[in-house]
Design a protein around this motif. Structure first.
Motif, PDB file in Angstrom:
ATOM      1  N   GLY A 269      77.671  34.908  62.955  1.00  0.00           N
ATOM      2  CA  GLY A 269      76.968  34.736  64.221  1.00  0.00           C
ATOM      3  C   GLY A 269      75.805  35.680  64.424  1.00  0.00           C
ATOM      4  O   GLY A 269      75.248  35.747  65.522  1.00  0.00           O
ATOM      5  N   ARG A 270      75.421  36.427  63.344  1.00  0.00           N
ATOM      6  CA  ARG A 270      74.327  37.379  63.471  1.00  0.00           C
ATOM      7  C   ARG A 270      73.321  37.160  62.346  1.00  0.00           C
ATOM      8  O   ARG A 270      73.676  36.722  61.255  1.00  0.00           O
ATOM      9  CB  ARG A 270      74.835  38.830  63.408  1.00  0.00           C
ATOM     10  CG  ARG A 270      75.954  39.145  64.369  1.00  0.00           C
ATOM     11  CD  ARG A 270      76.255  40.643  64.418  1.00  0.00           C
ATOM     12  NE  ARG A 270      76.376  41.269  63.118  1.00  0.00           N
ATOM     13  CZ  ARG A 270      77.490  41.286  62.379  1.00  0.00           C
ATOM     14  NH1 ARG A 270      78.575  40.667  62.805  1.00  0.00           N
ATOM     15  NH2 ARG A 270      77.502  41.920  61.220  1.00  0.00           N
ATOM     16  N   GLY A 271      72.062  37.495  62.620  1.00  0.00           N
ATOM     17  CA  GLY A 271      71.018  37.415  61.613  1.00  0.00           C
ATOM     18  C   GLY A 271      70.239  38.707  61.551  1.00  0.00           C
ATOM     19  O   GLY A 271      69.872  39.269  62.592  1.00  0.00           O
ATOM     20  N   MET A 272      69.985  39.208  60.347  1.00  0.00           N
ATOM     21  CA  MET A 272      69.256  40.459  60.148  1.00  0.00           C
ATOM     22  C   MET A 272      67.804  40.139  59.823  1.00  0.00           C
ATOM     23  O   MET A 272      67.516  39.280  58.981  1.00  0.00           O
ATOM     24  CB  MET A 272      69.889  41.254  59.004  1.00  0.00           C
ATOM     25  CG  MET A 272      69.192  42.559  58.696  1.00  0.00           C
ATOM     26  SD  MET A 272      69.326  43.719  60.073  1.00  0.00           S
ATOM     27  CE  MET A 272      68.142  44.958  59.586  1.00  0.00           C
ATOM     28  N   ASN A 273      66.895  40.843  60.487  1.00  0.00           N
ATOM     29  CA  ASN A 273      65.463  40.600  60.310  1.00  0.00           C
ATOM     30  C   ASN A 273      64.732  41.921  60.079  1.00  0.00           C
ATOM     31  O   ASN A 273      65.087  42.940  60.668  1.00  0.00           O
ATOM     32  CB  ASN A 273      64.880  39.911  61.556  1.00  0.00           C
ATOM     33  CG  ASN A 273      65.653  38.673  61.939  1.00  0.00           C
ATOM     34  OD1 ASN A 273      65.423  37.596  61.405  1.00  0.00           O
ATOM     35  ND2 ASN A 273      66.587  38.818  62.878  1.00  0.00           N
TER      36      ASN A 273
END
Length: 301
Positions: A269-273
């Motif tokens: 449920g998380r995205g790293m940018n």
């Protein structure tokens, strides 16, 4: 200004002046500041606004030192129809460095915590990543405003006016224009030229605050690209969870800067940018990292 006196801003000069006013926090007492509400606000506060105002509050208490990093956590969605109060805590003051904490609150509840570090300017060892290859100049790319006009031709009339009423004080020119309505899967790498629409003064603190504001534009979308979704996809729940930024060199936010973004990972449920910001002549002036909530839910009936 009273709510019924609000007049939408249209010209580049008005938009940039409005952004400077928005980020120019008001001192209420020692280490206590108030950030004005967004004129005409009707929804969730843009994360870049809270970061920019919090940074300005911290910068007011670190005279003689420049911000070189910030680390912020978003806890609650803010209401952009209300002002935000910022309390600064002076954790450390040294000869070379100073550290500040900032707590942003609305209705007595914290919506963001931020730590920022400041340093007296000095020389030192230097290296940097290379400017990305084969990037066309901003003059050859369409602005977000132009792209919205083109995209509006393919949407229902009842939504077109609101879509076109979006006005930003930041000129954004993406190398890979987004597809708002039917995104396709693609590699999580993207580039955009960014700058303030009109000239700014010479206050370096304001230039940092404006770049902090702009650094939240489009970054989280990078982690959704491999999955063919965006924040308009039915059932998508998105929100910034944290935001970190490092200022490496002096720059002007009213001159073209290349924002190179990529996403190395997404899951649970998380995205790293990640983001790297270069001047047009190739200097790496800032780095950014952000994790965002990208949760896919079943659309409501």
């Amino acid at each position: 200004m009273a709510e019924d006196e609000y007049r939408p801003l249209h010209t580049p000069e008005e938009l940039v002046s409005g952004l400077v006013t928005l980020l120019d926090v008001e001192e209420l007492d020692t280490d206590l500041y108030r950030g004005m509400k967004l004129p005409g606000g009707r929804g969730r506060v843009f994360g870049g606004q809270v970061i920019g105002q919090a940074l300005q509050a911290a910068q007011r208490s670190a005279e003689g030192k420049d911000a070189h990093s910030l680390h912020a956590y978003f806890m609650r969605a803010g209401d952009d129809a209300l002002p935000i109060v910022y309390r600064v805590v002076r954790d450390f003051d040294g000869k070379s460095f100073a550290t500040r904490r900032v707590i942003a609150t609305q209705n007595g509840q914290p919506i963001l915590n931020m730590a920022a570090s400041f340093q007296v300017a000095e020389d030192g060892l230097h290296h940097q990543d290379a400017f990305p290859a084969d990037i066309p100049p901003p003059e050859e790319l369409k602005s977000e405003s132009e792209l919205r006009v083109e995209a509006s031709q393919h949407m229902p009339e009842e939504h077109r006016k609101r879509f076109l009423n979006w006005k930003s004080p930041i000129d954004v020119r993406p190398l890979h224009p987004r597809n708002w309505f039917s995104p396709t899967k693609r590699d999580p790498v993207t580039y955009s030229w960014i700058k303030a629409l009109a000239p700014l003064g010479d206050d370096t603190a304001m230039h940092r605050a404006i770049l902090a504001y702009a650094s939240d534009m489009g970054l989280m979308a990078t982690s959704m690209m491999p999955h063919g979704v965006n924040w308009m996809t039915p059932g998508m729940q998105t929100a910034s969870l944290d935001h970190a930024m490092w200022f490496h060199e002096d720059f002007r936010a009213d001159e073209w800067l290349l924002y190179a973004m990529d996403s190395p990972w997404a899951g649970h449920g998380r995205g790293m940018n990640r983001g790297s910001i270069f001047t047009r002549d190739g200097r790496l002036v800032a780095s950014v990292a952000q994790e965002g909530l990208i949760r896919k839910r079943e659309p409501r009936a």
